[in-house]
Enzyme design. Structure first.
Site, mmCIF file in Angstrom:
data_model
loop_
_atom_site.group_PDB
_atom_site.id
_atom_site.type_symbol
_atom_site.label_atom_id
_atom_site.label_comp_id
_atom_site.label_asym_id
_atom_site.label_seq_id
_atom_site.Cartn_x
_atom_site.Cartn_y
_atom_site.Cartn_z
ATOM 1 C CE LYS A 109 -3.849 -2.266 2.269
ATOM 2 N NZ LYS A 109 -4.448 -2.683 3.524
ATOM 3 C CD GLN A 132 -3.507 -4.495 6.647
ATOM 4 O OE1 GLN A 132 -3.346 -3.608 5.817
ATOM 5 N NE2 GLN A 132 -4.215 -5.593 6.384
ATOM 6 C CG ASP A 178 -10.211 -0.325 4.285
ATOM 7 O OD1 ASP A 178 -9.896 -0.634 3.125
ATOM 8 O OD2 ASP A 178 -9.556 -0.659 5.293
#
Ligand code: NAD
Length: 302
Positions: free
Chosen positions: A54, A98, A121
């Site tokens: 990422k 995460q 997200d």
């Protein structure tokens, strides 16, 4: 018949180029770049490798990128305070925590603390609701379903009135992609069926699908005879079925398999995604797109 391969690796490059160009334009006109913070708790090797990818992609696109690594024993209170700090930081437009988190931390509480307008997200209940309403309400479609829709649309597949069958009803893939495909919108307008572990006759539903999206996590679940000739098959499944030595690095790597019997299915389908190299590369790409979108919302140009 041999299906056309839908290559996520190629579509990813196409989208990253588009994002890069927009980032440069916004930087010139508004003097700001998208800011993404990735919060990693602990040292889970899989999480480290996702986060590394990422960060690499964000840097490649010219984003402001902060990697905030915290030790495994950070308290829930301190983690919530950290998120709050980034919620208030005007140079940050996307906050990513995460998963998984250590057991002593309530994952739901953490995700719900992220400002919905920085939840790139798309997991915050506010964004789940916005997705359900559809249209201009939608801010951040969750990344894997958004990637699936891009693959379908960019392959030139007509979704309007198409029979879409989704195998799996998870909150991160099955439910959101089903919801997205039924919206009154371009790249959607489909007739959607969702099947799952309690479905009585999986095969009969799959056989009707013009677009079959499989996210079950069961290797070779979908048999070739369940596929309608010419259908578009999107295989989301990533299953580790063994190990092999990489020809490139000489190191041990996982052998990955999808949820569809690819070798036989490709002789029947019209379009099919490979595993790996299909849906996989799209997830991080769409995270970048959502972060850019977040900045555009802030600037009033989305
Ligand atoms: P999950 O385990 O949360 O959900 C799986 C769903 O499939 C469940 O709703 C279940 O009802 C259904 N299911 C399982 N076995 C079934 C069966 N035999 N018949 C019918 N339905 C069945 O999984 P998930 O998080 O949605 O992920 C699904 C797969 O997609 C996994 O292999 C995962 O690794 C992969 N995945 C890939 C990406 C990516 O490529 N970027 C992202 C997310 C998930």
């Amino acid at each position: 018949m041999s299906a056309k391969l839908i290559k996520g690796t190629e579509v990813r490059e196409e989208i990253l180029e588009e994002i890069s160009a927009e980032v440069a334009q916004i930087k010139e006109k508004h003097g700001i770049v998208p800011g993404l913070v990735t919060i990693l708790v602990g040292e889970n090797p899989a999480s480290i490798s996702y986060v590394t990818l990422k960060i690499k992609t964000a840097n490649q696109l010219g984003f402001k990128e902060i990697q905030d690594s915290q030790s495994e024993d950070i308290s829930e209170e301190d983690l919530l305070a950290l998120i709050d700090k980034y919620n208030k930081d005007d140079s940050i437009h996307g906050i990513l925590v995460q998963l998984p988190l250590p057991k002593h931390i309530n994952e739901k509480k953490v995700l719900n603390t992220i400002d919905p307008d920085k939840d790139v997200d798309g997991f915050h209940p506010v964004n789940v609701g916005r997705l359900m309403i559809g249209g201009s309400e939608v801010r951040f479609p969750p990344c894997t379903p958004a990637g699936i829709q891009e693959l379908i649309v960019r392959s030139g597949i007509d979704t309007s009135g198409a029979e879409v069958v989704v195998v799996g009803r998870s909150n991160i893939v099955g439910k959101p992609i089903a919801n997205m495909m039924l919206q009154k919108a371009d790249g959607a307008n489909s007739t959607v069926t969702v099947v799952h572990t309690r479905t009585k006759d999986l095969a009969s539903h799959c056989k009707r699908a013009d677009i079959l999206i499989v996210a079950a996590g069961v290797p070779d679940l979908v048999k070739p005879e369940w596929i309608k000739p010419g259908a578009c098959v999107i295989d989301v499944g990533v299953n580790r079925v063994g190990e092999k030595i990489s020809e490139k690095t000489g190191k041990k790597i996982a052998i990955l398999k999808g949820d569809v019997d690819f070798d036989k299915a490709k002789e029947i389908a019209g379009f099919i995604t490979p595993v790996p190299g299909g849906v996989g590369p799209m997830t991080i790409t769409m995270l970048m797109k959502n972060t850019l979108k977040s900045l555009k919302f802030k600037l009033g140009i989305a």
